[in-house]
Design an enzyme around this catalytic site. Sequence first.
Site, PDB file in Angstrom:
ATOM      1  N   LYS A 263      37.619  24.752  59.217  1.00 55.30           N
ATOM      2  CA  LYS A 263      38.653  25.776  59.118  1.00 55.30           C
ATOM      3  C   LYS A 263      38.324  26.825  57.572  1.00 55.30           C
ATOM      4  O   LYS A 263      36.991  26.171  57.175  1.00 55.30           O
ATOM      5  CB  LYS A 263      40.065  25.142  58.356  1.00 55.30           C
ATOM      6  CG  LYS A 263      41.314  25.740  58.804  1.00 55.30           C
ATOM      7  CD  LYS A 263      41.726  25.743  59.285  1.00 55.30           C
ATOM      8  CE  LYS A 263      43.200  26.672  59.945  1.00 55.30           C
ATOM      9  NZ  LYS A 263      43.967  26.435  60.919  1.00 55.30           N
TER      10      LYS A 263
ATOM     11  N   ASP B 272      44.732  32.468  61.902  1.00 59.00           N
ATOM     12  CA  ASP B 272      45.960  31.697  61.595  1.00 59.00           C
ATOM     13  C   ASP B 272      47.062  32.388  60.745  1.00 59.00           C
ATOM     14  O   ASP B 272      46.904  34.017  60.612  1.00 59.00           O
ATOM     15  CB  ASP B 272      45.693  31.056  60.468  1.00 59.00           C
ATOM     16  CG  ASP B 272      46.006  29.376  60.260  1.00 59.00           C
ATOM     17  OD1 ASP B 272      46.247  28.895  60.797  1.00 59.00           O
ATOM     18  OD2 ASP B 272      46.955  29.279  58.630  1.00 59.00           O
TER      19      ASP B 272
HETATM   20  P1  NDP Z   1      51.445  34.585  60.939  1.00 62.97           P
HETATM   21  O1  NDP Z   1      50.912  34.755  59.634  1.00 62.97           O
HETATM   22  O2  NDP Z   1      51.539  35.043  62.101  1.00 62.97           O
HETATM   23  O3  NDP Z   1      53.176  34.824  60.427  1.00 62.97           O
HETATM   24  C1  NDP Z   1      53.330  33.775  59.450  1.00 62.97           C
HETATM   25  C2  NDP Z   1      54.865  33.569  59.299  1.00 62.97           C
HETATM   26  O4  NDP Z   1      55.708  32.645  58.509  1.00 62.97           O
HETATM   27  C3  NDP Z   1      54.745  35.257  58.919  1.00 62.97           C
HETATM   28  O5  NDP Z   1      56.702  35.100  58.821  1.00 62.97           O
HETATM   29  C4  NDP Z   1      55.213  34.146  57.286  1.00 62.97           C
HETATM   30  O6  NDP Z   1      56.237  35.039  56.775  1.00 62.97           O
HETATM   31  C5  NDP Z   1      55.449  33.145  56.915  1.00 62.97           C
HETATM   32  N1  NDP Z   1      55.674  32.386  56.036  1.00 62.97           N
HETATM   33  C6  NDP Z   1      54.342  32.051  55.684  1.00 62.97           C
HETATM   34  N2  NDP Z   1      54.050  31.326  54.384  1.00 62.97           N
HETATM   35  C7  NDP Z   1      55.140  31.079  54.249  1.00 62.97           C
HETATM   36  C8  NDP Z   1      55.932  29.964  53.249  1.00 62.97           C
HETATM   37  N3  NDP Z   1      54.583  29.765  52.064  1.00 62.97           N
HETATM   38  N4  NDP Z   1      57.031  30.067  52.942  1.00 62.97           N
HETATM   39  C9  NDP Z   1      58.132  31.288  53.956  1.00 62.97           C
HETATM   40  N5  NDP Z   1      57.851  31.290  55.524  1.00 62.97           N
HETATM   41  C10 NDP Z   1      56.388  31.751  54.971  1.00 62.97           C
HETATM   42  O7  NDP Z   1      50.886  33.021  61.189  1.00 62.97           O
HETATM   43  P2  NDP Z   1      50.809  32.542  62.105  1.00 62.97           P
HETATM   44  O8  NDP Z   1      52.051  32.182  62.792  1.00 62.97           O
HETATM   45  O9  NDP Z   1      49.464  32.098  63.359  1.00 62.97           O
HETATM   46  O10 NDP Z   1      50.813  30.918  62.419  1.00 62.97           O
HETATM   47  C11 NDP Z   1      52.256  29.943  61.407  1.00 62.97           C
HETATM   48  C12 NDP Z   1      51.527  28.237  61.419  1.00 62.97           C
HETATM   49  O11 NDP Z   1      51.117  28.063  62.306  1.00 62.97           O
HETATM   50  C13 NDP Z   1      50.643  27.865  60.350  1.00 62.97           C
HETATM   51  O12 NDP Z   1      50.967  26.618  59.966  1.00 62.97           O
HETATM   52  C14 NDP Z   1      49.581  27.774  61.339  1.00 62.97           C
HETATM   53  O13 NDP Z   1      48.246  26.696  60.446  1.00 62.97           O
HETATM   54  C15 NDP Z   1      49.806  26.552  62.543  1.00 62.97           C
HETATM   55  N6  NDP Z   1      49.385  27.115  63.666  1.00 62.97           N
HETATM   56  C16 NDP Z   1      48.789  29.246  63.895  1.00 62.97           C
HETATM   57  C17 NDP Z   1      48.235  28.599  65.021  1.00 62.97           C
HETATM   58  C18 NDP Z   1      47.674  30.184  65.901  1.00 62.97           C
HETATM   59  O14 NDP Z   1      46.832  30.271  66.986  1.00 62.97           O
HETATM   60  N7  NDP Z   1      47.885  31.468  64.999  1.00 62.97           N
HETATM   61  C19 NDP Z   1      47.785  27.416  66.000  1.00 62.97           C
HETATM   62  C20 NDP Z   1      47.914  26.576  65.311  1.00 62.97           C
HETATM   63  C21 NDP Z   1      48.420  26.086  64.682  1.00 62.97           C
HETATM   64  P3  NDP Z   1      56.217  36.238  55.286  1.00 62.97           P
HETATM   65  O15 NDP Z   1      55.453  37.100  56.403  1.00 62.97           O
HETATM   66  O16 NDP Z   1      56.485  36.535  54.545  1.00 62.97           O
HETATM   67  O17 NDP Z   1      54.606  35.675  54.924  1.00 62.97           O
END
Ligand code: NDP
Length: 451
Positions: free
Chosen positions: A133, A173
Amino acid sequence: MLHNDIVKNEYMLNVYNKLNERYETQPEFLQSVYEVFQSLEPLIDNHPIYQREGVLERIVEPERIIKFKVEWIDDNNQVQINHGYRVQFNSAIGPYKGGLRFHPSVNESILKFLGFEQIFKNSLTGLSLGGGKGGSDFNPKGKSDREVMRFCQAFMTELSKHIGADTDVPAGDIGVGGREIGYLFGQYKKLRNEFTGVLTGKGLSFGGSLVRTEATGYGLCYYAEEMLNARGDSLKGKVITISGSGNVAIYANEKATQLGAKVVAMSDSNGYIYDKDGIDVSIIKEIKEVKRERIHTYLNYRPNAEYHEGWKGIWSIPVDIILPCATQNEIDEETAKKIVENGVKVIAEGSNMPTTPEAIEVFKQAGLLFAPSKAANAGGVATSGLEMSQDSIRLSWTFEETDRRLKDIMKGIYQNCVDGAEEVNRPGDLVVGANVAGFKKVADAMIAQGI
Ligand code: NDP
């Protein structure tokens, strides 16, 4: 966070306590180890070879952590400095594989927790992928495209020395999507003069795979559907809340809706929207993927929907199923109790470690069906594995073909979890099953390869 009650096995307790002393300032990392160790006790009790070969003390230490400075110039011609990292955690079963996160909260503890989880997740997919990571404390929010490009180029200038198609293959991510992967790939190619599958999540015109964008969210729903089908139920007709509105959340909404469920709430870090008629995911895509705006602008398209400040409120909505898809530790013990009171029956984790150990205990006691992230969100990395295969053979599979493979992999992961749970006499406990099955393959490979 020292949990002396974690396990009774002396060897495990010893390893865990030493880790606590050494990394007392890394709570997220310790939490992820705690969760895995809790599941492994019967396996370690019954197989003394793991102690003899020192597998636990070896598996909790990353093989390598690279930390570097990233210097770049913003649009005002000012010098900016960020920290960059790559945690190359475990390569026993394949090249390091895991995403890059760009978010101001990024630090070594968060990346080590994510890297540690990734080892077992990648093992569960059945593909040959090690765990890694990386990321940076760079905040892409509010930055221009040019600033993001310059940052990505500076970040890759250093990272390129440590990765490669057969060594370490990063992906996206939080904060790293198609735009960032494109800039990172372009810089790698310039520096190395080679066109290889060094990153996944690439654009379709330069080695990307169909379904990679959708894969984590789709895979989450395939896993949930499999888990429900095994109990004579399905997603059809269910009312669902999804936290987040990024990559995972959007495609979880799309697939859940296709499977006949209704998603009524989604969030970003400022607040959440509630649409009793079901959220129109095409509007969320427009807001988040095209315009890069905040989620409250959904009301401009759907004036009858509601917006509430504060993302935590999303958990107060009574629904059948929740899919946390934002970030780690979204659901603590108190929130979990509220969720249970609201009559929620199923939780499937899309984000990594969204539920604290105390909250998981609340869900267990209440008898909720619980799909742990390292299994349920493995569809993303699995499809990255499929992208690596296509890059190697220089062929592209169709959407249908790739989606079919993803579905089969998610079914396989579910079965691995069921089998893992049965192996240690905890039938139906998918948390234990995921950890046991994920661990065994890696541990056995480590033993076979010697110290
Ligand atoms: P994105 O950046 O596309 O989206 C993240 C979302 O979560 C946004 O809506 C963001 O809001 C919100 N968010 C992030 N941090 C916080 C916080 N501290 N409090 C509240 N809301 C928050 O990321 P992903 O969708 O790619 O990833 C989301 C999760 O899924 C993570 O845990 C990641 O590790 C996991 N994941 C992702 C994979 C992938 O293929 N992308 C694969 C496996 C797991 P805002 O825009 O306001 O920050």
